[in-house]
Design an enzyme around this catalytic site. Structure first.
Site, PDB file in Angstrom:
ATOM      1  N   ASP A   8       4.902   2.834  -2.124  1.00 40.58           N
ATOM      2  CA  ASP A   8       3.901   2.537  -2.722  1.00 40.58           C
ATOM      3  C   ASP A   8       3.985   2.574  -4.131  1.00 40.58           C
ATOM      4  O   ASP A   8       4.836   3.281  -4.627  1.00 40.58           O
ATOM      5  CB  ASP A   8       2.673   3.467  -2.276  1.00 40.58           C
ATOM      6  CG  ASP A   8       1.292   3.225  -2.777  1.00 40.58           C
ATOM      7  OD1 ASP A   8       1.186   1.943  -2.828  1.00 40.58           O
ATOM      8  OD2 ASP A   8       0.664   3.944  -3.532  1.00 40.58           O
ATOM      9  N   ASP A  10       1.309   2.723  -7.257  1.00 40.25           N
ATOM     10  CA  ASP A  10       0.202   3.456  -8.095  1.00 40.25           C
ATOM     11  C   ASP A  10       0.303   4.969  -7.241  1.00 40.25           C
ATOM     12  O   ASP A  10      -0.157   4.881  -6.140  1.00 40.25           O
ATOM     13  CB  ASP A  10      -1.128   3.053  -8.203  1.00 40.25           C
ATOM     14  CG  ASP A  10      -0.908   1.689  -8.943  1.00 40.25           C
ATOM     15  OD1 ASP A  10      -0.205   1.519  -9.845  1.00 40.25           O
ATOM     16  OD2 ASP A  10      -1.585   0.559  -8.633  1.00 40.25           O
ATOM     17  N   ASP A  16      -1.334   6.923 -11.307  1.00 36.24           N
ATOM     18  CA  ASP A  16      -2.432   6.079 -10.935  1.00 36.24           C
ATOM     19  C   ASP A  16      -3.583   6.008 -11.932  1.00 36.24           C
ATOM     20  O   ASP A  16      -4.464   6.912 -11.836  1.00 36.24           O
ATOM     21  CB  ASP A  16      -2.873   6.411  -9.493  1.00 36.24           C
ATOM     22  CG  ASP A  16      -3.812   5.380  -8.965  1.00 36.24           C
ATOM     23  OD1 ASP A  16      -4.333   4.257  -9.859  1.00 36.24           O
ATOM     24  OD2 ASP A  16      -4.027   5.235  -7.796  1.00 36.24           O
ATOM     25  N   HIS A  17      -3.645   5.240 -12.782  1.00 33.64           N
ATOM     26  CA  HIS A  17      -4.746   5.172 -13.884  1.00 33.64           C
ATOM     27  C   HIS A  17      -5.895   4.039 -13.549  1.00 33.64           C
ATOM     28  O   HIS A  17      -6.474   3.675 -14.346  1.00 33.64           O
ATOM     29  CB  HIS A  17      -4.336   4.932 -15.399  1.00 33.64           C
ATOM     30  CG  HIS A  17      -3.137   5.987 -15.901  1.00 33.64           C
ATOM     31  ND1 HIS A  17      -3.419   7.185 -15.942  1.00 33.64           N
ATOM     32  CD2 HIS A  17      -1.813   5.845 -16.098  1.00 33.64           C
ATOM     33  CE1 HIS A  17      -2.410   7.847 -16.336  1.00 33.64           C
ATOM     34  NE2 HIS A  17      -1.459   7.058 -16.591  1.00 33.64           N
ATOM     35  N   TYR A  19      -6.120   0.632 -11.307  1.00 27.98           N
ATOM     36  CA  TYR A  19      -5.923  -1.173 -11.820  1.00 27.98           C
ATOM     37  C   TYR A  19      -4.935  -1.140 -12.867  1.00 27.98           C
ATOM     38  O   TYR A  19      -5.159  -1.915 -13.913  1.00 27.98           O
ATOM     39  CB  TYR A  19      -7.311  -1.573 -11.862  1.00 27.98           C
ATOM     40  CG  TYR A  19      -8.276  -1.522 -10.793  1.00 27.98           C
ATOM     41  CD1 TYR A  19      -7.817  -2.098  -9.550  1.00 27.98           C
ATOM     42  CD2 TYR A  19      -9.212  -0.640 -11.066  1.00 27.98           C
ATOM     43  CE1 TYR A  19      -8.666  -1.950  -8.470  1.00 27.98           C
ATOM     44  CE2 TYR A  19      -9.951  -0.545  -9.881  1.00 27.98           C
ATOM     45  CZ  TYR A  19      -9.894  -0.979  -8.636  1.00 27.98           C
ATOM     46  OH  TYR A  19     -10.879  -0.639  -7.707  1.00 27.98           O
ATOM     47  N   HIS A  91      -5.593  -8.732  -1.564  1.00 25.67           N
ATOM     48  CA  HIS A  91      -6.910  -9.338  -1.082  1.00 25.67           C
ATOM     49  C   HIS A  91      -7.900  -8.031  -0.813  1.00 25.67           C
ATOM     50  O   HIS A  91      -7.425  -6.755  -1.062  1.00 25.67           O
ATOM     51  CB  HIS A  91      -6.622  -9.612   0.535  1.00 25.67           C
ATOM     52  CG  HIS A  91      -5.752 -10.847   0.535  1.00 25.67           C
ATOM     53  ND1 HIS A  91      -4.603 -10.782   1.074  1.00 25.67           N
ATOM     54  CD2 HIS A  91      -5.756 -11.943  -0.056  1.00 25.67           C
ATOM     55  CE1 HIS A  91      -3.829 -11.843   1.072  1.00 25.67           C
ATOM     56  NE2 HIS A  91      -4.692 -12.541   0.237  1.00 25.67           N
ATOM     57  N   CYS A 104      -7.155  -9.238   5.973  1.00 26.54           N
ATOM     58  CA  CYS A 104      -5.749  -9.553   6.078  1.00 26.54           C
ATOM     59  C   CYS A 104      -4.830  -8.582   6.846  1.00 26.54           C
ATOM     60  O   CYS A 104      -5.388  -7.473   6.995  1.00 26.54           O
ATOM     61  CB  CYS A 104      -5.206 -10.088   4.511  1.00 26.54           C
ATOM     62  SG  CYS A 104      -4.972  -8.636   3.668  1.00 26.54           S
ATOM     63  N   ARG A 107      -2.880  -5.919   3.778  1.00 26.82           N
ATOM     64  CA  ARG A 107      -3.466  -4.773   2.872  1.00 26.82           C
ATOM     65  C   ARG A 107      -3.511  -3.538   3.671  1.00 26.82           C
ATOM     66  O   ARG A 107      -3.725  -3.511   4.961  1.00 26.82           O
ATOM     67  CB  ARG A 107      -5.042  -5.197   2.816  1.00 26.82           C
ATOM     68  CG  ARG A 107      -5.721  -4.189   2.189  1.00 26.82           C
ATOM     69  CD  ARG A 107      -7.086  -4.553   1.602  1.00 26.82           C
ATOM     70  NE  ARG A 107      -7.709  -3.217   0.966  1.00 26.82           N
ATOM     71  CZ  ARG A 107      -7.597  -2.804  -0.186  1.00 26.82           C
ATOM     72  NH1 ARG A 107      -6.748  -3.450  -0.979  1.00 26.82           N
ATOM     73  NH2 ARG A 107      -8.043  -1.768  -0.683  1.00 26.82           N
ATOM     74  N   LYS A 108      -2.619  -2.540   3.099  1.00 23.81           N
ATOM     75  CA  LYS A 108      -2.527  -1.454   3.882  1.00 23.81           C
ATOM     76  C   LYS A 108      -4.017  -0.755   4.104  1.00 23.81           C
ATOM     77  O   LYS A 108      -4.653  -0.839   3.201  1.00 23.81           O
ATOM     78  CB  LYS A 108      -1.875  -0.500   3.163  1.00 23.81           C
ATOM     79  CG  LYS A 108      -0.095  -0.876   3.081  1.00 23.81           C
ATOM     80  CD  LYS A 108       0.686   0.251   1.968  1.00 23.81           C
ATOM     81  CE  LYS A 108       0.062  -0.135   0.648  1.00 23.81           C
ATOM     82  NZ  LYS A 108       0.917   0.662  -0.455  1.00 23.81           N
ATOM     83  N   ASP A 133       0.855   7.775  -1.208  1.00 28.26           N
ATOM     84  CA  ASP A 133      -0.156   8.841  -1.834  1.00 28.26           C
ATOM     85  C   ASP A 133      -1.364   8.911  -1.101  1.00 28.26           C
ATOM     86  O   ASP A 133      -2.284   9.464  -1.227  1.00 28.26           O
ATOM     87  CB  ASP A 133      -0.121   8.915  -3.197  1.00 28.26           C
ATOM     88  CG  ASP A 133      -0.903   7.570  -3.668  1.00 28.26           C
ATOM     89  OD1 ASP A 133      -0.652   6.466  -3.126  1.00 28.26           O
ATOM     90  OD2 ASP A 133      -1.854   7.752  -4.632  1.00 28.26           O
TER      91      ASP A 133
END
Length: 176
Positions: A8, A10, A16-17, A19, A91, A104, A107-108, A133
């Protein structure tokens, strides 16, 4: 057949801040290059699989994502770490612009991105690893049949449910 480490982005590769879409906001997690060099030495391909609903929400464009991804890959290359491919899902089922608003299989926690890579690169899931994470990362790996699922604490808060699915829990990609 090949073996792969699916990462993965972010929370695993970078902090991971929320977006992250600009080079100046992208902060690598300490030790990520060393860890990936070890995976390469062990014969693994490195494949990134990342949900990017910020595109769907209109926070940034696919072009912005591609510019950042090209830069990230060049940073890995400087450390002799080829990234085989980066798959992303723009998505979101509820919060997105019309062209990205959909359920979809990419998308996890759905396994679509993983399945694409498995097919394209002839990957042996019994020898492969997913590092994420979030529980959705592990659920996607589980659905794709990835043998080893590693949950890192460098991103989102680790839940009991996540620990139950994970084969191992690490502080970060670099600390086992």
């Amino acid at each position: 057949m090949n073996k792969a480490v699916f990462l993965d982005r972010d929370g695993v590769i970078n902090h991971d801040h929320a977006y992250v879409s600009k080079i100046e906001d992208f902060e690598f997690i300490d030790g990520v290059f060393d860890a990936c060099q070890q995976f390469i030495k062990q014969g693994f391909m490195i494949i990134v699989v990342t949900n990017q609903s910020g595109i769907g929400r209109g926070y940034y464009t696919e072009q912005d994502f591609n510019v950042l991804t090209d830069w990230m890959k060049s940073e890995f290359n400087k450390h002799q770490i080829p990234i085989t491919e980066v798959y992303f899902c723009p998505h979101h089922p509820k919060k997105a612009l019309p062209e990205y608003l959909k359920e979809c299989d990419c998308r996890k926690p759905m396994p679509g991105m993983l399945n694409q890579a498995i097919k394209r690169f002839d990957i042996d899931v019994s020898q492969s690893i997913m590092v994420g994470d979030k529980i959705s990362d592990l659920q996607a790996a589980q659905a794709a049949g990835i043998k080893t699922k590693i949950l890192v604490k460098s991103g989102k808060a680790v839940t009991d449910e996540g620990k139950a699915i994970a084969d191992e829990v690490w502080q970060s990609l670099s600390i086992r």
